[in-house]
Scaffold this active site. Structure first.
Site, PDB file in Angstrom:
ATOM      1  N   HIS A 216      -0.182 -16.233  -4.641  1.00 45.98           N
ATOM      2  CA  HIS A 216      -1.274 -15.933  -5.569  1.00 45.98           C
ATOM      3  C   HIS A 216      -0.789 -15.612  -6.979  1.00 45.98           C
ATOM      4  O   HIS A 216      -1.533 -15.075  -7.789  1.00 45.98           O
ATOM      5  CB  HIS A 216      -2.123 -14.772  -5.030  1.00 45.98           C
ATOM      6  CG  HIS A 216      -2.885 -15.139  -3.794  1.00 45.98           C
ATOM      7  ND1 HIS A 216      -3.485 -14.201  -2.996  1.00 45.98           N
ATOM      8  CD2 HIS A 216      -3.128 -16.334  -3.204  1.00 45.98           C
ATOM      9  CE1 HIS A 216      -4.074 -14.802  -1.973  1.00 45.98           C
ATOM     10  NE2 HIS A 216      -3.863 -16.095  -2.077  1.00 45.98           N
TER      11      HIS A 216
ATOM     12  N   THR B  94       0.828  -1.217   0.000  1.00 49.58           N
ATOM     13  CA  THR B  94       0.000   0.000   0.000  1.00 49.58           C
ATOM     14  C   THR B  94       0.857   1.260   0.000  1.00 49.58           C
ATOM     15  O   THR B  94       0.470   2.262  -0.593  1.00 49.58           O
ATOM     16  CB  THR B  94      -0.992   0.026   1.175  1.00 49.58           C
ATOM     17  OG1 THR B  94      -0.278  -0.150   2.392  1.00 49.58           O
ATOM     18  CG2 THR B  94      -2.058  -1.042   1.025  1.00 49.58           C
TER      19      THR B  94
ATOM     20  N   CYS C  89      -0.262 -18.137 -22.560  1.00 46.77           N
ATOM     21  CA  CYS C  89      -1.287 -18.566 -23.497  1.00 46.77           C
ATOM     22  C   CYS C  89      -1.888 -19.858 -22.951  1.00 46.77           C
ATOM     23  O   CYS C  89      -1.152 -20.784 -22.589  1.00 46.77           O
ATOM     24  CB  CYS C  89      -0.689 -18.803 -24.884  1.00 46.77           C
ATOM     25  SG  CYS C  89      -1.886 -19.519 -26.034  1.00 46.77           S
TER      26      CYS C  89
END
Length: 172
Positions: free
Chosen positions: A121, A26, A129
């Site tokens: 993540h 942040t 692709c």
């Protein structure tokens, strides 16, 4: 004080692993998801939940809308590592920090110099692709219009990020 206590812990430790998430980035002007000022509390002018918007189902059914949101809200090519990223890199350099495990998808730990980073993540810096598995970087996604397609085979290019409804990479 808390700072003195942390300093003492760091001074006496040489086997640290850092687990982090959105709060680390942040300060690099990348919004988190769930705080009062986070991405999920922003008015998006759409009638679906944020979890639906970044789900595998939405990506497959509405890829153009997915990428419109993805490009505007999840890519921050100008973001730079902040003091936290740099401090963690220095701790690794000193031999105190053994690894960073992060939920962040921004690549800022590596940009700061951290070598052993477990991206739980995935990363927006990697895109593949879905058909031929050719690799594309973040610039490819930013430069593409609509649904990014592979110049090699015409397949849809997917960000290497874990979407809702997808499992985490068990190797990571």
């Amino acid at each position: 004080t808390a700072i003195e206590k942390l300093t003492e812990i760091l001074r006496n430790s040489d086997n640290i692993e850092f687990f982090g998430g959105a709060g680390v980035s942040t300060e690099s002007n990348i919004p988190d998801f769930r705080s009062s000022t986070g991405l999920w509390n922003e008015k998006l002018r759409i009638n679906i939940t944020p979890e639906q918007l970044v789900s595998r189902t939405y990506f497959m059914k509405y890829p153009e809308e997915f990428f419109e949101f993805y490009r505007s809200k999840l890519l921050y090519p100008e973001a730079k590592p902040n003091a936290a990223h740099i401090a963690l890199s220095k701790l690794e350099e000193m031999g105190k920090l053994k690894a960073v495990a992060t939920q962040n998808i921004d690549g800022l730990h590596q940009a700061a110099g951290s070598k052993k980073v477990y991206e739980l993540h995935g990363s927006v810096l990697r895109n593949y692709c879905m058909k031929c598995h050719s690799f594309y970087d973040e610039k490819f996604i930013l430069a593409s219009k609509g649904i990014p397609t592979c110049p090699e085979c015409g397949g849809k290019v997917k960000p290497d990020v874990v979407l809702y409804e997808e499992g985490l990479d068990s190797n990571v």
